[in-house]
Design a protein around this motif. Structure first.
Motif, PDB file in Angstrom:
ATOM      1  N   UNK A   1      48.317  50.019  36.072  1.00  0.00           N
ATOM      2  CA  UNK A   1      47.898  50.438  34.737  1.00  0.00           C
ATOM      3  C   UNK A   1      47.416  51.878  34.703  1.00  0.00           C
ATOM      4  N   UNK A   2      47.260  52.497  35.861  1.00  0.00           N
ATOM      5  CA  UNK A   2      46.812  53.889  35.925  1.00  0.00           C
ATOM      6  C   UNK A   2      47.743  54.789  35.125  1.00  0.00           C
ATOM      7  N   UNK A   3      47.171  55.818  34.496  1.00  0.00           N
ATOM      8  CA  UNK A   3      47.985  56.741  33.698  1.00  0.00           C
ATOM      9  C   UNK A   3      49.008  57.496  34.533  1.00  0.00           C
ATOM     10  N   UNK A   4      48.847  57.513  35.840  1.00  0.00           N
ATOM     11  CA  UNK A   4      49.821  58.167  36.714  1.00  0.00           C
ATOM     12  C   UNK A   4      50.999  57.240  37.041  1.00  0.00           C
ATOM     13  N   UNK A   5      50.956  55.995  36.561  1.00  0.00           N
ATOM     14  CA  UNK A   5      52.047  55.064  36.888  1.00  0.00           C
ATOM     15  C   UNK A   5      52.519  54.286  35.659  1.00  0.00           C
ATOM     16  N   UNK A   6      51.623  53.535  35.014  1.00  0.00           N
ATOM     17  CA  UNK A   6      51.944  52.783  33.792  1.00  0.00           C
ATOM     18  C   UNK A   6      53.185  51.907  33.972  1.00  0.00           C
ATOM     19  N   UNK A   7      53.133  51.035  34.948  1.00  0.00           N
ATOM     20  CA  UNK A   7      54.265  50.154  35.270  1.00  0.00           C
ATOM     21  C   UNK A   7      53.997  48.782  34.658  1.00  0.00           C
ATOM     22  N   UNK A   8      54.555  48.557  33.472  1.00  0.00           N
ATOM     23  CA  UNK A   8      54.239  47.374  32.675  1.00  0.00           C
ATOM     24  C   UNK A   8      54.568  46.040  33.364  1.00  0.00           C
ATOM     25  N   UNK A   9      55.742  45.903  34.029  1.00  0.00           N
ATOM     26  CA  UNK A   9      56.003  44.622  34.696  1.00  0.00           C
ATOM     27  C   UNK A   9      54.936  44.271  35.743  1.00  0.00           C
TER      28      UNK A   9
END
Length: 253
Positions: free
Chosen positions: A67-75
């Motif tokens: 969930x970090x803003x550097x990643x934002x990986x929803x799955x």
């Protein structure tokens, strides 16, 4: 759904036993390169075998780095939220993980303000480097509410109004106290050491804080091990695209 061979079905069961879940995107990786999948399974299962951290806390760490803003990986966010709930996490705990992780944006100032100060000095701008009474009060408030102080004087000097707003924002999950302080620090460590960020000053500070709150070497090493597998998202994103390209090429030919 992919048709798995008997060996691949065995590997899938091993993954479920070791990691406690299965997501559909693992099917593509497993069928395209089962040897690589097996190597990833062995790597990612190591911190789950040791058990220094509660499974729920492990899932909090995965939620944070996804969930970090550097990643934002929803799955990943969705899968690990489901896993955390399965291990007994409450919505309040997961919300606090997100709130702690949201503070990552302040590293814009943590990295940028020292550069700004240097360039102002180089440009001949006179700077007042003494804290005002209000700024000294804010510094003490930060230490009280956040439990530490790092090299934040320049941040405070440049704009104490913004610093005050940041303090109020970042202190909220500390005032609630849903997660114990040590776990909060694990979240900060995770997002700082993730390969999408690699912010050494923050990692060092929050490891120091975690030790102060009672963390041991095994727990901290387990945090690092959990975060180290983030690179597999190259495959969880890239492999489905590869499968689609392969289908398109077959149709076109």
């Amino acid at each position: 759904m992919n048709n798995l061979t008997e060996r691949q079905k065995e590997m899938k069961e091993k993954f479920i036993q070791a990691r406690g879940y299965w997501a559909e995107h693992w099917n593509d990786l497993l069928t395209l390169d089962e040897e690589f999948f097996g190597a990833f399974l062995n790597l990612s299962a190591v911190p789950w075998k040791k058990g220094s951290l509660d499974p729920k806390v492990k899932e909090f760490i995965y939620i944070a780095i996804n969930a970090s803003t550097t990643h934002l990986y929803e799955p990943g966010i969705q899968a690990h939220m489901q896993n955390a709930i399965k291990y007994g996490a409450t919505p309040e705990e997961i919300m606090e993980v997100l709130e702690l992780t949201s503070a990552l944006g302040i590293h814009t100032c943590a990295s940028g303000i020292p550069i700004l100060m240097d360039e102002l000095k180089n440009a001949g701008v006179e700077l007042n480097l003494e804290l005002t009474p209000k700024q000294k009060q804010l510094k003490e408030q930060f230490k009280k509410e956040r439990g530490y102080w790092s090299e934040l004087n320049e941040f405070l000097l440049v704009d104490d109004g913004f610093f005050e707003a940041y303090l109020a924002f970042s202190a909220l999950p500390w005032k609630k106290g849903v997660l114990e302080p040590k776990i909060k620090e694990f979240i900060y460590i995770a997002i700082d050491v993730a390969t999408t960020h690699l912010y050494e000053p923050g990692a060092r500070m929050h490891i120091k804080n975690a030790l102060k709150y009672g963390a041991d070497k095994e727990e901290l090493m387990e945090v690092l091990q959990l975060v180290s597998v983030l690179g597999i998202h190259t495959c969880t994103v890239g492999v489905p695209i590869l499968k689609e390209v392969m289908k398109s090429n077959i149709i076109e030919s």
